[in-house]
Design a protein around this motif. Structure first.
Motif, PDB file in Angstrom:
ATOM      1  N   GLU A 266       0.840  -1.215   0.000  1.00 51.20           N
ATOM      2  CA  GLU A 266       0.000   0.000   0.000  1.00 51.20           C
ATOM      3  C   GLU A 266       0.870   1.258   0.000  1.00 51.20           C
ATOM      4  OE1 GLU A 266      -2.466  -0.266   3.442  1.00 51.20           O
ATOM      5  OE2 GLU A 266      -3.632  -1.970   2.685  1.00 51.20           O
ATOM      6  N   SER A 267       1.925   1.250   0.798  1.00 56.74           N
ATOM      7  CA  SER A 267       2.821   2.415   0.872  1.00 56.74           C
ATOM      8  C   SER A 267       3.476   2.684  -0.470  1.00 56.74           C
ATOM      9  CB  SER A 267       3.900   2.184   1.940  1.00 56.74           C
ATOM     10  OG  SER A 267       3.321   2.019   3.216  1.00 56.74           O
ATOM     11  N   LEU A 268       3.894   1.611  -1.149  1.00 57.31           N
ATOM     12  CA  LEU A 268       4.538   1.783  -2.459  1.00 57.31           C
ATOM     13  C   LEU A 268       3.561   2.324  -3.491  1.00 57.31           C
ATOM     14  CD1 LEU A 268       6.730  -1.470  -2.628  1.00 57.31           C
ATOM     15  CD2 LEU A 268       7.475   0.865  -2.107  1.00 57.31           C
ATOM     16  N   GLU A 270       0.988   4.239  -2.922  1.00 58.11           N
ATOM     17  CA  GLU A 270       0.762   5.656  -2.623  1.00 58.11           C
ATOM     18  C   GLU A 270       1.945   6.518  -3.082  1.00 58.11           C
ATOM     19  OE1 GLU A 270      -0.268   6.051   1.501  1.00 58.11           O
ATOM     20  OE2 GLU A 270      -1.981   4.673   1.317  1.00 58.11           O
ATOM     21  N   LEU A 271       3.162   6.021  -2.889  1.00 56.75           N
ATOM     22  CA  LEU A 271       4.345   6.773  -3.329  1.00 56.75           C
ATOM     23  C   LEU A 271       4.397   6.859  -4.853  1.00 56.75           C
ATOM     24  CD1 LEU A 271       6.954   5.363  -0.772  1.00 56.75           C
ATOM     25  CD2 LEU A 271       6.131   7.721  -0.894  1.00 56.75           C
ATOM     26  N   LYS A 384       2.362   1.999   9.357  1.00 61.41           N
ATOM     27  CA  LYS A 384       2.386   2.284   7.928  1.00 61.41           C
ATOM     28  C   LYS A 384       2.923   3.689   7.632  1.00 61.41           C
ATOM     29  CE  LYS A 384      -0.460   3.090   3.909  1.00 61.41           C
ATOM     30  NZ  LYS A 384      -1.818   3.299   3.398  1.00 61.41           N
ATOM     31  N   LYS A 388       6.191   4.414   5.306  1.00 60.29           N
ATOM     32  CA  LYS A 388       6.125   5.210   4.084  1.00 60.29           C
ATOM     33  C   LYS A 388       7.116   6.377   4.143  1.00 60.29           C
ATOM     34  CE  LYS A 388       2.799   7.905   1.380  1.00 60.29           C
ATOM     35  NZ  LYS A 388       1.400   8.407   1.347  1.00 60.29           N
ATOM     36  N   SER A 389       7.211   7.005   5.303  1.00 62.23           N
ATOM     37  CA  SER A 389       8.119   8.139   5.484  1.00 62.23           C
ATOM     38  C   SER A 389       9.581   7.716   5.318  1.00 62.23           C
ATOM     39  CB  SER A 389       7.895   8.760   6.871  1.00 62.23           C
ATOM     40  OG  SER A 389       8.846   9.762   7.132  1.00 62.23           O
ATOM     41  N   ILE A 391      10.714   5.026   3.648  1.00 64.35           N
ATOM     42  CA  ILE A 391      10.962   4.682   2.246  1.00 64.35           C
ATOM     43  C   ILE A 391      11.220   5.950   1.429  1.00 64.35           C
ATOM     44  CG2 ILE A 391       9.959   3.710   0.131  1.00 64.35           C
ATOM     45  CD1 ILE A 391       8.398   1.770   1.915  1.00 64.35           C
ATOM     46  N   LEU A 392      10.418   6.984   1.680  1.00 64.10           N
ATOM     47  CA  LEU A 392      10.607   8.254   0.976  1.00 64.10           C
ATOM     48  C   LEU A 392      11.964   8.866   1.301  1.00 64.10           C
ATOM     49  CD1 LEU A 392       9.568  10.506  -0.843  1.00 64.10           C
ATOM     50  CD2 LEU A 392       8.369  11.484   1.146  1.00 64.10           C
TER      51      LEU A 392
END
Length: 427
Positions: A266-268, A270-271, A384, A388-389, A391-392
């Motif tokens: 999901e995080s990927l 969204e990115l 999550k 996500k933060s 990974i960014l």
């Protein structure tokens, strides 16, 4: 100092591939440096789910290897379905909701007819063979390594017959391992497993485990001494690697059904929607056996265009991928039962100089190691936004050419240092 003879009873040894072989392959490599003569007892004709011929060259020329024939029901079961048999032997079980009648039958038979596991038929011939060898060669100390936990039953009988000093090495727990619940155990079978576990833990002279949590679990069952010797890393002769040009997230090893981190996918997604150039740079690199459930989830999230599915590669190639991938993924099942599991690849990851994204249950033993060594970031399954933060942040460092890990205190996990601990323990 006179060399001490140590008889090591293990199922996994080269040409076996996968994680189960590394621990004792490396102990055997370094034991002679600490005045210990390793004598390794292995099956002559095993049913290994993974073969890596490249590991044969790593066997020390100072080791004595004994081989004895084994009969395994996997050999018979493969007549019905070679693929299903190989996966079950590897510990990859289909998701409960998607199990066919044949899947359920295989699991029931594996869990209820072969206790503690399908290598139980090797116990009696091994005891007969080794009882004679031990007497003829004046051996007073043995180690059994499980899983498969049938090998501890060999140690149990040899202890009772010869009163040798016995160290039972648990690379994984017995009745609390994640896949144990998937075996469709009857009440009788579950009690039998518990009974055998209790007898082994209370008969061995010393228990060796790979994590603090397993030690705590076993302390509730036995008063025998329990030593923690983790897995580790070795110095590998792998040529210098050029980093991947894409932002690769690499998972190396078995990607089981229950390790499916949907919040990562999901995080990927969204990115990909939020950052225009992320689409041209992202690559999800999966090396090793991957369950169908994980592949289905990746497809459900429309991430197939970013997937690089490499399958099983040799250990040498796996080390190379660890060194050239941008980010390394370490994922464990979200369960109380897996807090004690410290994946062996963690230690190889840690010396790759690549940052680790680790996902597992809150309170995992490997979370502490990652934090203490500054080799990555750990997330439980509820984090999550934090994932996500990070990974960014890693992606931005990748764009700047500055992404790397700066580990500290890694030497304590070298295979040589860990073997020194073992040698001191068995003296």
């Amino acid at each position: 100092m006179e060399q001490k003879k140590l008889l090591i009873i293990t199922y996994y040894f080269p040409p076996a591939g996968g994680p189960g072989v590394q621990r004792w392959l490396k102990f055997v490599k370094y034991l002679p440096e600490f005045d210990v003569q390793p004598i390794v007892y292995v099956p002559e004709n095993p049913t290994y789910p993974i073969i890596d011929e490249g590991l044969v060259s790593q066997i020390s020329d100072k080791v004595i290897v004994l081989k004895n024939k084994i009969w395994e029901p996997y050999q018979l079961a493969s007549i019905f379905s070679k693929n299903k048999t190989k996966k079950i032997s590897s510990g990859i079980f289909p998701h409960k909701k998607k199990q066919t009648f044949l899947d359920k039958t295989f699991l029931w038979v594996r869990g209820n007819l072969f206790i503690p596991d399908a290598r139980v038929f090797w116990v009696k011939p091994s005891v007969a063979y080794l009882e004679k060898y031990i007497k003829e060669n004046n051996i007073d100390t043995i180690v059994t390594s499980g899983p498969p936990h049938s090998l501890h039953l060999i140690g149990l009988e040899l202890k009772e017959k010869l009163n040798v000093k016995w160290f039972a090495d648990f690379r994984d727990p017995w009745t609390t391992i994640g896949y144990h619940k998937a075996l469709r155990l009857s009440n009788y079978a579950a009690k039998k497993h518990k009974s055998l576990e209790h007898k082994v833990l209370n008969t061995a002279d010393t228990i060796i485990v790979t994590s603090k949590t397993t030690k705590t679990e076993f302390e509730a069952i036995t008063n025998k001494p329990i030593a923690v010797i983790t897995n580790g890393y070795d110095i590998e002769n792998v040529e210098k690697q050029t980093l991947d040009t894409k932002f690769t997230l690499a998972h190396i090893g078995s990607f089981l059904s229950d390790r499916n981190p949907r919040f990562l996918w999901e995080s990927l997604v969204e990115l990909l929607q939020e950052i225009p150039d992320f689409k041209s740079n992202l690559e999800i690199k999966l090396i090793g056996a991957v369950s169908q459930e994980v592949l289905d989830a990746i497809a459900d999230f429309n991430l197939n265009d970013y997937l690089n599915l490499l399958g099983y590669v040799s250990h040498h190639e796996a080390i190379a991928h660890q060194k050239k991938s941008q980010v390394l993924l370490l994922i464990e099942i979200n369960s109380e039962d897996t807090k004690s599991i410290i994946p062996g690849k963690l230690f190889e990851y840690m010396v790759s100089n690549r940052p680790i994204i680790a996902i597992g249950p809150q309170g995992s033993d490997f979370a502490d190691i990652i934090k203490e060594t500054n080799t990555g970031v750990f997330f439980d399954y509820s984090e999550k936004a934090k994932l996500k933060s990070v990974i960014l942040d890693f992606y931005n460092q990748f764009l700047e050419g500055k992404l790397q890990a700066n580990g500290v205190g890694l030497q304590q996990y070298s295979r040589k240092n860990l073997t020194k601990q073992l040698a001191q323990l068995i003296r």
